[in-house]
Design a protein around this motif. Structure first.
Motif, PDB file in Angstrom:
ATOM      1  N   SER A  15      19.786  41.763  55.885  1.00 37.12           N
ATOM      2  CA  SER A  15      19.083  41.640  57.146  1.00 37.12           C
ATOM      3  C   SER A  15      20.172  41.152  58.169  1.00 37.12           C
ATOM      4  CB  SER A  15      18.347  40.395  56.852  1.00 37.12           C
ATOM      5  OG  SER A  15      17.280  40.453  55.738  1.00 37.12           O
ATOM      6  N   ILE A  16      20.946  40.733  58.401  1.00 37.44           N
ATOM      7  CA  ILE A  16      21.893  40.389  59.331  1.00 37.44           C
ATOM      8  C   ILE A  16      22.578  41.739  59.785  1.00 37.44           C
ATOM      9  CG2 ILE A  16      23.939  39.110  60.084  1.00 37.44           C
ATOM     10  CD1 ILE A  16      22.705  36.541  58.933  1.00 37.44           C
ATOM     11  N   VAL A  17      23.073  42.279  58.768  1.00 37.37           N
ATOM     12  CA  VAL A  17      23.652  43.625  59.114  1.00 37.37           C
ATOM     13  C   VAL A  17      22.758  44.667  59.756  1.00 37.37           C
ATOM     14  CG1 VAL A  17      24.674  45.594  57.984  1.00 37.37           C
ATOM     15  CG2 VAL A  17      25.370  43.268  57.093  1.00 37.37           C
ATOM     16  N   ILE A  18      21.631  44.682  59.326  1.00 35.16           N
ATOM     17  CA  ILE A  18      20.428  45.681  59.871  1.00 35.16           C
ATOM     18  C   ILE A  18      20.586  44.988  61.425  1.00 35.16           C
ATOM     19  CG2 ILE A  18      18.064  46.369  60.214  1.00 35.16           C
ATOM     20  CD1 ILE A  18      18.120  46.069  56.917  1.00 35.16           C
ATOM     21  N   PHE A  19      20.243  43.784  61.318  1.00 30.80           N
ATOM     22  CA  PHE A  19      19.878  43.216  62.835  1.00 30.80           C
ATOM     23  C   PHE A  19      21.034  43.455  63.943  1.00 30.80           C
ATOM     24  CE2 PHE A  19      20.266  39.082  65.448  1.00 30.80           C
ATOM     25  CZ  PHE A  19      19.119  39.186  66.475  1.00 30.80           C
ATOM     26  N   LEU A  20      22.381  43.020  63.406  1.00 32.72           N
ATOM     27  CA  LEU A  20      23.224  43.337  64.499  1.00 32.72           C
ATOM     28  C   LEU A  20      23.670  44.950  64.393  1.00 32.72           C
ATOM     29  CD1 LEU A  20      25.737  40.371  63.410  1.00 32.72           C
ATOM     30  CD2 LEU A  20      24.184  40.608  65.392  1.00 32.72           C
ATOM     31  N   GLY A  21      23.587  45.514  63.456  1.00 31.93           N
ATOM     32  CA  GLY A  21      23.694  47.000  63.550  1.00 31.93           C
ATOM     33  C   GLY A  21      22.747  47.648  64.506  1.00 31.93           C
ATOM     34  N   THR A  22      21.643  47.377  64.517  1.00 32.90           N
ATOM     35  CA  THR A  22      20.577  47.735  65.607  1.00 32.90           C
ATOM     36  C   THR A  22      20.900  47.503  67.209  1.00 32.90           C
ATOM     37  OG1 THR A  22      18.908  46.751  64.093  1.00 32.90           O
ATOM     38  CG2 THR A  22      18.040  47.538  66.414  1.00 32.90           C
ATOM     39  N   LEU A  23      21.592  46.364  67.244  1.00 26.51           N
ATOM     40  CA  LEU A  23      22.060  46.031  68.464  1.00 26.51           C
ATOM     41  C   LEU A  23      23.368  47.082  68.919  1.00 26.51           C
ATOM     42  CD1 LEU A  23      22.314  43.917  70.780  1.00 26.51           C
ATOM     43  CD2 LEU A  23      23.845  42.739  69.612  1.00 26.51           C
ATOM     44  N   PHE A  24      24.383  47.260  67.957  1.00 24.93           N
ATOM     45  CA  PHE A  24      25.063  47.977  68.430  1.00 24.93           C
ATOM     46  C   PHE A  24      25.037  49.421  68.544  1.00 24.93           C
ATOM     47  CE2 PHE A  24      27.784  44.182  66.357  1.00 24.93           C
ATOM     48  CZ  PHE A  24      28.165  43.875  67.640  1.00 24.93           C
ATOM     49  N   VAL A  25      24.225  49.794  67.570  1.00 20.65           N
ATOM     50  CA  VAL A  25      23.964  51.312  67.687  1.00 20.65           C
ATOM     51  C   VAL A  25      22.930  51.554  68.957  1.00 20.65           C
ATOM     52  CG1 VAL A  25      22.503  53.185  66.517  1.00 20.65           C
ATOM     53  CG2 VAL A  25      23.823  51.832  65.097  1.00 20.65           C
ATOM     54  N   LEU A  26      21.845  50.629  69.323  1.00 23.19           N
ATOM     55  CA  LEU A  26      21.220  50.873  70.557  1.00 23.19           C
ATOM     56  C   LEU A  26      22.130  50.742  71.813  1.00 23.19           C
ATOM     57  CD1 LEU A  26      17.854  49.090  69.972  1.00 23.19           C
ATOM     58  CD2 LEU A  26      18.528  51.522  69.559  1.00 23.19           C
ATOM     59  N   LEU A  27      22.791  49.862  71.821  1.00 21.44           N
ATOM     60  CA  LEU A  27      23.836  49.681  73.049  1.00 21.44           C
ATOM     61  C   LEU A  27      24.721  50.955  72.914  1.00 21.44           C
ATOM     62  CD1 LEU A  27      25.010  46.059  73.117  1.00 21.44           C
ATOM     63  CD2 LEU A  27      23.453  47.199  74.846  1.00 21.44           C
ATOM     64  N   GLY A  28      25.355  51.398  71.823  1.00 25.56           N
ATOM     65  CA  GLY A  28      26.330  52.452  71.951  1.00 25.56           C
ATOM     66  C   GLY A  28      25.760  53.722  72.258  1.00 25.56           C
ATOM     67  N   PHE A  29      24.435  54.094  72.011  1.00 25.53           N
ATOM     68  CA  PHE A  29      23.797  55.204  72.254  1.00 25.53           C
ATOM     69  C   PHE A  29      23.141  55.456  73.621  1.00 25.53           C
ATOM     70  CE2 PHE A  29      23.894  56.317  67.793  1.00 25.53           C
ATOM     71  CZ  PHE A  29      24.372  57.766  67.812  1.00 25.53           C
ATOM     72  N   GLY A  30      23.403  54.294  74.413  1.00 22.39           N
ATOM     73  CA  GLY A  30      23.026  54.323  75.955  1.00 22.39           C
ATOM     74  C   GLY A  30      21.661  54.115  76.067  1.00 22.39           C
ATOM     75  N   VAL A  31      21.020  53.394  75.221  1.00 25.04           N
ATOM     76  CA  VAL A  31      19.860  52.836  75.582  1.00 25.04           C
ATOM     77  C   VAL A  31      19.941  51.613  76.527  1.00 25.04           C
ATOM     78  CG1 VAL A  31      17.621  51.588  74.706  1.00 25.04           C
ATOM     79  CG2 VAL A  31      18.929  53.094  73.364  1.00 25.04           C
ATOM     80  N   TRP A  32      19.027  51.660  77.566  1.00 19.15           N
ATOM     81  CA  TRP A  32      19.179  50.558  78.712  1.00 19.15           C
ATOM     82  C   TRP A  32      19.357  49.159  77.969  1.00 19.15           C
ATOM     83  CZ3 TRP A  32      16.430  55.054  78.590  1.00 19.15           C
ATOM     84  CH2 TRP A  32      16.806  56.081  79.754  1.00 19.15           C
ATOM     85  N   VAL A  33      20.218  48.643  78.587  1.00 19.56           N
ATOM     86  CA  VAL A  33      20.726  47.398  77.972  1.00 19.56           C
ATOM     87  C   VAL A  33      19.634  46.281  77.542  1.00 19.56           C
ATOM     88  CG1 VAL A  33      22.207  45.308  78.364  1.00 19.56           C
ATOM     89  CG2 VAL A  33      23.065  47.480  78.829  1.00 19.56           C
ATOM     90  N   GLY A  34      18.355  46.172  78.820  1.00 15.99           N
ATOM     91  CA  GLY A  34      17.444  45.056  78.749  1.00 15.99           C
ATOM     92  C   GLY A  34      16.478  45.610  77.312  1.00 15.99           C
ATOM     93  N   ALA A  35      16.393  46.909  77.255  1.00 15.91           N
ATOM     94  CA  ALA A  35      15.418  47.501  76.166  1.00 15.91           C
ATOM     95  C   ALA A  35      16.044  47.391  74.954  1.00 15.91           C
ATOM     96  CB  ALA A  35      15.105  48.761  76.655  1.00 15.91           C
ATOM     97  N   ALA A  36      17.568  47.701  74.946  1.00 13.12           N
ATOM     98  CA  ALA A  36      18.293  47.382  73.548  1.00 13.12           C
ATOM     99  C   ALA A  36      18.222  45.982  73.162  1.00 13.12           C
ATOM    100  CB  ALA A  36      19.628  47.944  73.853  1.00 13.12           C
ATOM    101  N   LEU A  37      18.277  45.197  73.891  1.00  7.41           N
ATOM    102  CA  LEU A  37      18.265  43.771  73.482  1.00  7.41           C
ATOM    103  C   LEU A  37      16.689  43.441  73.068  1.00  7.41           C
ATOM    104  CD1 LEU A  37      20.121  41.813  76.451  1.00  7.41           C
ATOM    105  CD2 LEU A  37      20.889  42.743  74.289  1.00  7.41           C
ATOM    106  N   LEU A  38      15.691  43.756  73.734  1.00  6.07           N
ATOM    107  CA  LEU A  38      14.238  43.613  73.341  1.00  6.07           C
ATOM    108  C   LEU A  38      14.186  44.274  71.825  1.00  6.07           C
ATOM    109  CD1 LEU A  38      12.335  44.326  76.768  1.00  6.07           C
ATOM    110  CD2 LEU A  38      12.386  42.286  75.394  1.00  6.07           C
ATOM    111  N   ALA A  39      14.425  45.393  71.574  1.00  3.31           N
ATOM    112  CA  ALA A  39      14.393  46.043  70.605  1.00  3.31           C
ATOM    113  C   ALA A  39      15.010  45.385  69.380  1.00  3.31           C
ATOM    114  CB  ALA A  39      14.863  47.599  70.560  1.00  3.31           C
ATOM    115  N   THR A  40      16.364  45.074  69.583  1.00  2.00           N
ATOM    116  CA  THR A  40      16.880  44.181  68.805  1.00  2.00           C
ATOM    117  C   THR A  40      16.390  43.021  68.381  1.00  2.00           C
ATOM    118  OG1 THR A  40      19.033  45.141  69.377  1.00  2.00           O
ATOM    119  CG2 THR A  40      19.198  43.408  68.195  1.00  2.00           C
ATOM    120  N   ALA A  41      15.800  42.180  69.287  1.00  2.00           N
ATOM    121  CA  ALA A  41      14.926  41.132  69.030  1.00  2.00           C
ATOM    122  C   ALA A  41      14.022  41.363  68.266  1.00  2.00           C
ATOM    123  CB  ALA A  41      14.849  40.247  70.262  1.00  2.00           C
ATOM    124  N   PHE A  42      13.074  42.466  68.565  1.00  2.00           N
ATOM    125  CA  PHE A  42      11.890  42.869  67.659  1.00  2.00           C
ATOM    126  C   PHE A  42      12.530  43.259  66.273  1.00  2.00           C
ATOM    127  CE2 PHE A  42       9.498  45.939  65.788  1.00  2.00           C
ATOM    128  CZ  PHE A  42       8.199  45.776  66.043  1.00  2.00           C
TER     129      PHE A  42
END
Lengths: 184, 431
Positions: free
Chosen positions: B6-33
């Motif tokens: 779960s932790i790997v998925i959670f942190l992986g989501t964060l890095f993938v979203l940030l890396g792919f250029g999703v707007w920072v605020g939205a990437a954080l929201l999606a990761t939190a989700f």
């Protein structure tokens, strides 16, 4: 690019311009609210010095700020004001970059709609339970929460708008040719 | 599913979203989700709405848009000219001569604006052409400017400090007190570096030293309103007569007065300042929304708590911990902007920092300095971008020119660790 008739295209662009005017209006409103926030705080300072009543001014200031922020989200999004990490995606160009941009916009649309839906629910619940603020003003919370929800929907509209534009008229939103965000 | 996965998925989501250029605020929201979905059965959307609402309507945060607006107004005045002409006659005698104006003017502008990029842009607007015309070496012009420009993050009022304070629930007024002496020390250290450089390069460093020094009284009179504004804004906070928000509102009023006094107060300027402030505020707020919700989700994941426990078991000395964190922040700063790295890391390491017994005011100052370093490390460093736009030089040249300043900041962190009183003394005296 999906083929589009010339007349369709012009209609689409006119609609797009109309929507942009709407976001700009939200931006102006946000500006007015920020001026109001400043005046409100200046009033509360003056009130304290002159022993006038300014109860709840700090709560109201918070509501004014929240409304201002949400009203500006869509305008900021459309004027490339929100920051993103471009480091990796810069390496891609053309079709790959376009695919990534679709994904980003798709995800952003989902998130924006999610926020808008739940901010609306928050306002509705506050209305339903007649919740009041804890401060001296005891304002009904749905009153400031409603414009916040509207602002959130405006952002959702702006993001979906950009997504649709990316599908039908990619050059209008191409991140390779459009300038990035400003910064603190 | 095991917690590790779960932790790997959670942190992986964060890095993938940030890396792919999703707007920072939205990437954080999606990761939190994702985190909420994996680690708790609490209603996700409703928790998010409550978190966003309570943070976005909080009194503490109201200082943010107002300080941003204040900076936007001053950015559009003739302040850069006033600062240059006012400071130049006094600093020209030092070894390194007018290069010190870059640092001095940055420190003064930092004290009225909370933004690092605005500081670089405002000071550079005047000093780059003036110093170029006097044959100063380009790499020193750029280096001092990008380095000293970061003082905007440290010298109060600072937007980044407000964000730090809101994120970790510390008093913004106290953080403003803590950052003052370190800010001035860092400015001084930059000047010492310039002086040493000038002495070492005596032979090749032959700039045109002529500076207009007629009408000195008139120049000082021009500087005076700026100094009064600084004294009023910072002084009212330090004296305890105004909260950060109130000081910001007074600052906006004062900036208008200053702008009017200089004859730069026009309708287009006012409108542009308002719209600029609204955009910057909205940008920061979206990130804060994401960060607030991510912090909540992080709590459920247990990552911050186990990190704090792990560090406690290792029994690292505070010194070693700070050394590790510094390296971590420098690497992070290469990829993320300062603001995002503050909110992102504090969601994870705050419990660890508190458990290790650090003073949060001191740590706030420390974070500002490492984030300052992030502003001038390539490939993502916003001061570098600003200077690229202003000088037309390429990124490699600007990064290289800024590198000595990066080392100066590293050195200052060592000083700050050795003398924590630099940060903690003023708040303890004033409150």
């Amino acid at each position: 690019m999906v083929a589009m008739q010339r007349s369709e295209r012009m209609m689409f662009q006119a609609l797009s311009r109309g929507l942009d005017a709407l976001y700009r209006l939200g931006g102006f409103l946000a500006g007015l609210l920020m001026v109001l926030l400043c005046l409100l705080i200046l009033y509360s300072i003056a009130a304290r010095l002159l022993n006038l009543y300014a109860g709840g001014a700090s709560d109201v200031a918070g509501y004014v700020m929240a409304t201002s922020t949400f009203m500006a989200l869509a305008y900021t999004f459309r004027s490339n004001g929100h920051i993103r990490v471009q480091l990796l995606v810069q390496r891609f160009a053309g079709a790959t970059r376009r695919g990534i941009e679709f994904m980003c916009l798709g995800l952003m649309s989902a998130i924006a709609i999610f926020i808008a839906y739940y901010m609306t629910r928050l306002a509705y619940d506050s209305y339903d339970f007649e919740e009041r603020s804890q401060g001296a003003d005891a304002i009904l919370l749905w009153i400031p929460q409603t414009p916040v929800a509207i602002g959130a929907w405006l952002l959702a509209l702006a993001v979906v708008h950009t997504l649709v534009q990316a599908i039908f008229d990619y050059e209008a939103v191409n991140p390779e040719t459009h300038e990035g965000a400003s910064e603190v | 599913m095991s917690d590790t996965v779960s932790i790997v998925i959670f942190l992986g989501t964060l890095f993938v979203l940030l890396g792919f250029g999703v707007w920072v605020g939205a990437a954080l929201l999606a990761t939190a989700f994702v985190g909420m979905a994996l680690f708790t059965s609490a209603p996700i959307g409703d928790s998010m709405a409550v978190t966003i609402w309570s943070e976005q309507s909080s009194w503490t945060l109201t200082a943010l848009p107002l300080f941003i607006w204040m900076g936007e107004i001053l950015y559009r005045t003739k302040l850069s000219e006033t600062l240059f002409r006012g400071l130049a006659p006094f600093l020209k005698g030092l070894p390194g001569s007018l290069l010190h104006v870059n640092i001095g003017a940055s420190a003064v502008f930092a004290a009225i604006s909370g933004s690092s990029a605005a500081t670089v842009a405002t000071v550079g607007k005047m000093s780059i052409p003036e110093l170029r015309a006097r044959n100063y070496p380009e790499k020193m012009i750029i280096g001092t400017l990008s380095g000293a420009g970061t003082l905007g993050l440290l010298i109060p009022p600072s937007i980044a400090i407000i964000i730090f304070g809101v994120t970790v629930n510390e008093s913004i007024s106290k953080l403003f007190m803590a950052a003052m002496i370190p800010g001035l020390c860092l400015a001084l250290l930059c000047m010492v570096y310039v002086a040493i450089w000038a002495l070492l390069n005596k032979r090749t460093f032959k700039p045109d030293l002529r500076v207009e020094s007629a009408h000195l009284a008139r120049r000082l009179a021009d500087l005076l309103p700026v100094l009064v504004l600084i004294a009023a804004v910072i002084g009212s906070i330090y004296a305890g007569v105004a909260t950060a928000t109130e000081a910001a509102a007074l600052g906006v009023l004062g900036s208008f007065a200053l702008s009017w006094f200089q004859g730069g107060l026009t309708w287009p300027n006012v409108l542009a300042s308002v719209m600029g402030a609204v955009r910057t505020t909205a940008m920061i707020m979206l990130i804060l929304m994401g960060a607030g919700f991510l912090k909540l989700a992080m709590g459920f994941t247990g990552i911050p708590k186990s990190l704090a426990e792990t560090i406690a078991v290792w029994e690292l000395s505070p010194l070693a911990l700070i050394a590790i964190l510094t390296i971590f922040y420098i690497i992070l700063g290469c990829f993320l902007d300062g603001l995002s790295s503050i909110v992102l890391t504090m969601a994870v390491i705050e419990p660890m920092i508190r458990a290790a017994g650090f003073d949060m005011l001191w740590f706030g100052v420390y974070v500002m300095i490492v984030v300052e370093m992030a502003q001038i490390t390539p490939p993502i460093g916003f001061n570098l971008f600003v200077l690229q736009g202003m000088t037309g030089k390429d990124m490699a040249f600007i990064s290289k020119a800024s590198f000595p300043m990066f080392l100066v900041m590293c050195f200052f962190i060592v000083i700050l660790v050795m003398f924590p009183g630099l940060a903690t003394w003023l708040p303890s005296v004033l409150s």
